[in-house]
Design an enzyme around this catalytic site. Structure first.
Site, PDB file in Angstrom:
ATOM      1  N   GLU A 122       9.256  -5.813  -6.003  1.00 28.81           N
ATOM      2  CA  GLU A 122       8.323  -6.540  -5.294  1.00 28.81           C
ATOM      3  C   GLU A 122       8.328  -8.180  -5.521  1.00 28.81           C
ATOM      4  O   GLU A 122       8.523  -8.712  -6.650  1.00 28.81           O
ATOM      5  CB  GLU A 122       6.739  -6.476  -5.751  1.00 28.81           C
ATOM      6  N   ALA A 123       8.244  -8.857  -4.447  1.00 29.34           N
ATOM      7  CA  ALA A 123       8.088 -10.400  -4.396  1.00 29.34           C
ATOM      8  C   ALA A 123       7.040 -11.064  -5.224  1.00 29.34           C
ATOM      9  O   ALA A 123       7.284 -12.063  -5.804  1.00 29.34           O
ATOM     10  CB  ALA A 123       8.319 -10.977  -2.935  1.00 29.34           C
ATOM     11  N   SER A 171       0.726  -1.011  -0.038  1.00 31.00           N
ATOM     12  CA  SER A 171      -0.084   0.102  -0.038  1.00 31.00           C
ATOM     13  C   SER A 171       0.725   1.279   0.083  1.00 31.00           C
ATOM     14  O   SER A 171       0.496   2.333  -0.715  1.00 31.00           O
ATOM     15  CB  SER A 171      -1.035   0.058   1.295  1.00 31.00           C
ATOM     16  N   ALA A 172       1.869   1.328   0.806  1.00 32.00           N
ATOM     17  CA  ALA A 172       2.669   2.329   0.803  1.00 32.00           C
ATOM     18  C   ALA A 172       3.744   2.540  -0.264  1.00 32.00           C
ATOM     19  O   ALA A 172       3.741   3.671  -0.766  1.00 32.00           O
ATOM     20  CB  ALA A 172       3.620   2.509   2.294  1.00 32.00           C
ATOM     21  N   HIS A 191      -4.366  -6.956  11.048  1.00 30.13           N
ATOM     22  CA  HIS A 191      -3.754  -5.744  11.086  1.00 30.13           C
ATOM     23  C   HIS A 191      -2.327  -5.491  11.569  1.00 30.13           C
ATOM     24  O   HIS A 191      -2.292  -4.412  12.575  1.00 30.13           O
ATOM     25  CB  HIS A 191      -4.804  -4.479  11.594  1.00 30.13           C
TER      26      HIS A 191
END
Length: 543
Positions: free
Chosen positions: A47-48, A26-27, A482
């Protein structure tokens, strides 16, 4: 792949950028997209997971349940046996895809309380109070509801109230109002106590997440390289400066170097894991793993927080629950046809249709429990909806006091870290969860909700005393997904990250994801993660 095998294999291909962003969650997607707006800045995003731009199950809101069950874009993390949950190990799904967990979650779009961010500032993250972060919340969103100085209207992430409200959700809100709660006009406004339809990050009936709304439009920029399916093995250093990362790419090892800045955005689990693999963490723990300590930072992997929940499951009269609609092919067909026609109906909804923030404990100054109404029942998402009409609402702690840890299992990057959530370790959490279940029962007994309910399935009518309720919570309770706080911001010596998101003791390394949150927000953390991405990009641009 162990680091030693790379050293014995072929030399790593070298790639260079001005800014290297590690993790397209997201960030990370926000940061890469914002920085690449300057054509003079060369940005590389690692990114994996894959770049699943067109996967319909990511785009359709209700697809989150299918993604959860399939594990297609999931790191498949699990906690260790949790002492407070009778030794159960809890599945912690985390997104392994461009967009990260925001591409696979339940689309609940709530910031929490403005006081949450004032508490960040009070805890040592000066400059992160609500008035400080509000401009960045506004910058990243496009709110479709009533105009408000609290809401943004021109950002990439679309937010709106649920496009479909079932009879059960309407009864849930009406019951809350009958208890004395107010109808909330905007859960992301100045005050969020009360009930109302859920807010979701949806655009025209499709998921609106940072991978799609920030990054996808930026793909054609010549100064932005998006590099999926690459596993980050460790960070690279020259003296005290972080210079890049060693990556396992599709064709072999790769060495990615940053001329100006490395930004670590691997998430609340991945970020501390990578820091420790790179020699940054508690020295004694690193030594026990056979890793040379580059920087003794005992706060890395500590302060782990997560929202805990207990599902209140009910067998109900037929009232349009998803359980009823998916029992036969015609129901599924009608549901799909409605979504195809006007992007409404159950397929336009993520994890919840309605929401209540309530004060449960005597003397609470603000809501301490969140209740999310879900128009179906499951025992587990892997099994799918139960074969009878049913709905449920999850009783969730807003601000748990229990703290967990992330540590290394081994020095091999392929080995998942050790996750200990320590749910219900704090006596205050146990008390709040018990009272939260009792409060949920009072809600369920209110008209018109009570008229729909035939039977409480979980915890069940035989579970009545506080001791029995707590025992049932230990058997059934779980995560709201979360995790955060594992590389927190702060001024004290234990906090690994300063208020400008710089890793203390290291040059050229910024941390920007949910790991930097000093305290968990009162509700779902996706908007806060996006806000952190916006602020990180602004800090880097200012530099």
């Amino acid at each position: 792949m162990p680091e030693g095998s790379l050293a014995r294999g072929a030399a790593a291909a070298v790639h260079v950028a001005d800014v290297l962003v590690l993790g397209a969650g997201s960030a990370g997607c926000v940061i890469a997209a914002r920085l690449s707006e300057d054509p003079a800045t060369q940005v590389a995003l690692i990114e994996a997971g894959p770049a699943a731009w067109r996967d319909p199950w990511i785009r359709i809101p209700a697809g989150f349940a299918r993604l959860y069950a399939s594990g297609k874009y999931d790191w498949r993390f699990h906690t260790e046996a949790e002492p407070g949950l009778e030794g159960r190990s809890i599945h912690w799904p985390r997104g392994k895809v461009v967009g990260g967990s925001g591409a696979v979650n339940g689309l609940v779009f709530l910031r929490g309380s403005p006081r949450d961010y004032d508490r960040w500032a009070q805890s040592g993250a000066r400059g992160w109070g609500y008035d400080d972060v509000l401009p960045f919340f506004r910058r990243m969103e496009r709110w479709a509801g009533e105009p408000s100085p609290e809401r943004g209207t021109e950002g990439p992430i679309h937010a709106s109230e649920a496009r479909h409200t079932s009879p059960g959700a309407e009864a849930f809100v009406a019951a809350a109002l009958a208890m004395g709660h107010k109808r909330v006009r905007d859960f992301n406004g100045a005050w969020h106590e009360g009930a109302g339809p859920m807010q979701m990050n949806v655009k025209g009936g499709f998921r609106s997440h940072s991978g799609d709304m920030f990054l996808r439009p930026a793909r054609g920029r010549p100064n932005l390289r998006i590099m999926p399916e690459r596993t980050i093995l460790r960070l690279l250093f020259e003296g005290t400066r972080c210079t890049g990362a060693l990556v396992q790419g599709p064709a072999g090892p790769e060495r990615w170097e940053a001329r100006r800045q490395v930004v670590l955005s691997a998430g609340a689990i991945g970020t501390p894991h990578l820091l420790m693999l790179s020699g940054i963490g508690d020295g004694a723990h690193l030594q026990s793993m056979g890793i040379e300590t580059r920087l003794h930072a005992p706060g890395v992997g500590q302060n782990l927080q997560d929202h805990f929940l207990q599902r209140m499951r009910y067998r109900v009269k037929p009232c349009g629950t998803v359980n009823e609609l998916v029992r036969g092919p015609m129901g599924k067909l009608r549901m799909a046809a409605r979504y195809a026609f006007d992007r409404r109906g159950p397929m336009s909804i993520g994890a919840a249709e309605a929401n209540l923030f309530a004060r449960v404990l005597p003397g609470a100054e603000e809501p301490d429990m969140q209740y999310l109404f879900v128009n179906f029942t499951v025992t587990t998402y892997d099994q799918g909806p139960d074969p009878w009409p049913g709905f449920m609402f999850s009783a969730c702690q807003c601000r748990p006091d229990s703290r967990g840890t992330i540590t290394l299992r081994s020095p091999d990057p392929a080995d998942k870290p050790v996750i200990r959530a320590n749910y219900l370790e704090a006596a205050s959490d146990r008390r709040l969860m018990v009272e939260g279940v009792k409060y949920a029962r009072r809600l369920a007994a209110e008209a018109p909700l009570a008229a729909l309910i035939e039977e409480e399935l979980t915890p069940g009518p035989r579970v009545q005393s506080d001791e029995e309720i707590l025992a049932k919570i230990r058997q059934d309770g779980g995560t709201v997904y979360h995790p955060c706080g594992t590389a927190r911001m702060g001024e004290d010596s234990i906090a690994p990250v300063d208020r400008r998101l710089r890793l203390k003791g290291v040059e050229g390394l910024m941390v920007a994801d949910a790991s930097v949150m000093p305290l968990i927000p009162s509700s779902n953390i996706q908007p806060a993660a996006l806000m952190i991405g916006e602020r990180a990009a602004a800090l880097l641009t200012a530099r």
